[in-house]
Design an enzyme around this catalytic site. Structure first.
Site, short mmCIF file in Angstrom:
data_model
loop_
_atom_site.label_atom_id
_atom_site.label_comp_id
_atom_site.label_asym_id
_atom_site.label_seq_id
_atom_site.Cartn_x
_atom_site.Cartn_y
_atom_site.Cartn_z
N SER A 28 0.84 -1.21 0.00
CA SER A 28 0.00 0.00 0.00
C SER A 28 0.87 1.26 0.00
CB SER A 28 -0.89 0.02 1.25
OG SER A 28 -1.82 -1.02 1.20
N SER A 173 -13.46 0.89 2.88
CA SER A 173 -12.45 0.67 1.84
C SER A 173 -11.44 1.80 1.80
CB SER A 173 -13.12 0.53 0.47
OG SER A 173 -12.15 0.64 -0.55
N ASP A 325 -6.70 -8.32 4.39
CA ASP A 325 -5.95 -9.16 3.43
C ASP A 325 -5.41 -10.43 4.09
OD1 ASP A 325 -6.41 -7.37 1.38
OD2 ASP A 325 -4.57 -6.25 1.75
#
Ligand code: S3P
Length: 442
Positions: A28, A173, A325
């Site tokens: 990220s 999100s 994740d």
């Protein structure tokens, strides 16, 4: 970037894992490093960039839009930014491969630039929903045409000047939040995102670090994040911490393979990312944090993980955003725990690189693990530490985390587990199998 030649791999039961691993840079943060450096005025330097396919897709796209990006050593990259508002019309489609983060965040950047871009992706990415970014970016004035169902290929025609909005996230999100904030960079006025449930906050930290005017207020509606455009970003020297999502595989592997002791160095422990370690602690994992420090504005530590008997838990649903994740490998940990673990409130798993609930039901089920599937999660009945039966071929479904999670499962299985295609691992962790061999002393 194509996964046209499947790379099957057979994983057999392993002896104890021993040694020290350094996990690659956070995915990220790596994406955001390239994007924000590309929008700063002048030269930024990035150290520890993840050189996986997803991040390379972001680099290629930024180059296509006029940013100069050079690799000057292992994980060391230099970026000459064009300034906010300075992205150029790409001369070709932006090929996003497997990367949802590249797609959604770049759509945000383009939405407020006077350019038009077409996004394409692989079979996995082409099934993923883009409606979640199309909605807010259209409200800001972008003209977006997607394929049926709001999928790729998708064309984003930016609006300049775009219109600032106040947008409450309908799904938890970080990608949607970041898309709106990045669009807000080149939008005059204040763009506001309200997130009822906190998600990873790398965009906020990094935007502030690059000099954007950004505030975060906790309110009874959630976190209110306001960014003022049009922003001017100053180039930075960035050090990318290790990816907790990659560390997760070794934490679970060392926990389930008897006799293991693994030190995982340089693990990013931002609280919005570290939910898996909390869940493993609740299960009785033996994880010691050493040398806590700050790297690139993020909390980091080394983790020493020793084999330990695990106990089933009800995974608190409020941990979901901070370990979204990590569910595939958490389900693997649960398969070796004593008792029945239940994880609910994780509906988002259905729209990741694969439907990760269905994928893990199929994969662990084929290996003889007892499971119950829910619309928003899974119950897993563990062996109490014994090896699982194994002996199956697993479809990795173009999903790196399914391939790596099932590799970990294979390390403590009675019969070898075959992953039908390990190539997707290169999207986020190109050195994964080499590191596994090091820990096995091969
Ligand atoms: C990411 C956000 C999460 C995560 C993805 C990376 C990011 O996706 O699953 O791997 O870098 O912002 P969502 O925003 O879809 O939850």
């Amino acid at each position: 970037m194509s996964h046209s030649a499947p790379q099957p791999i057979e994983i057999s039961a392993s002896d104890a894992l021993k040694g020290r691993v350094t996990v690659p840079g956070d995915k990220s943060i790596s994406h955001r490093s390239l994007m924000l450096s590309g929008l700063a005025v002048g030269e930024s330097r990035i150290e520890g960039l993840l050189e996986g396919e997803d991040v390379l897709a972001t680099a290629a796209a930024m180059r296509t839009m006029g940013v100069t990006i050079e690799r000057s050593g292992d994980g060391i990259w230099r970026v000459w930014g064009v300034g906010v508002g300075g992205l150029l019309q790409p001369g070709q489609a932006l090929e996003m491969g497997n990367s949802g983060t590249s797609t959604r965040l770049l759509a945000g950047l383009i939405a407020s630039h006077p350019i038009t871009a077409t996004f394409t992706g692989d079979a996995s990415l082409s099934k993923r929903p883009m409606g979640r970014v199309i909605e807010p970016l259209s409200l800001m004035g972008a003209d977006i045409t997607a394929s049926p169902g709001g999928r790729l290929p998708m064309m984003v025609r930016g609006m300049n000047p775009a219109v600032p909005i106040e947008y409450t996230l309908p799904v938890a999100s970080a990608q949607v939040k970041s898309a709106v904030l990045l669009a807000g960079l080149n939008t005059p006025g204040i763009t506001r995102v309200i997130e009822p449930v906190a998600t990873r906050d790398h965009s906020e930290r990094m935007l502030a670090g690059f000099g954007a005017t950004l505030t975060v207020e906790p309110t009874n509606r959630g976190r209110v994040i306001s960014i003022t455009g049009e922003a001017e970003l100053k180039p930075q020297d960035i050090v990318v911490p290790g990816d907790p999502s990659s560390a997760a595989f070794w934490a679970v592997a060392a926990s389930i393979v008897p006799g293991s002791e693994v030190t995982i160095a340089n693990v990013g422990l931002n609280p919005t990312r570290a939910g898996l370690f909390t869940a493993l602690h609740m299960m009785g994992a033996d994880i010691t944090e050493v040398d806590p420090r700050t790297v690139g504005g993020e909390p980091v530590a080394d983790l020493i993980v020793r084999h330990a008997p695990l106990t089933a838990i009800d995974v608190p649903p409020d941990l979901a955003p901070s370990m979204i994740d990590e569910y595939p490998v958490l389900f693997v940990a649960a398969a070796f725990a004593q008792g029945r673990s239940v994880a609910r409130g994780a509906h988002e798993l259905r729209v990741k690189e694969s439907d990760r609930i269905a994928a893990m039901v199929a994969a662990l089920g084929a290996c003889g693990v007892v499971l119950e599937e829910f619309e928003d999660g899974l119950a897993v009945t563990g062996t109490g530490g014994d090896p699982i039966p194994g002996g199956a071929t697993i479809a990795s479904l173009l999903d790196h985390r399914i391939a790596m999670a099932m590799t970990v499962a294979g390390l403590h299985a009675k019969a070898p587990i075959t992953i039908d295609d390990a190539a997707p691992v290169a999207t986020s962790y190109p050195t994964f199998f080499a590191t596994l061999e090091e820990l096995q002393g091969k």
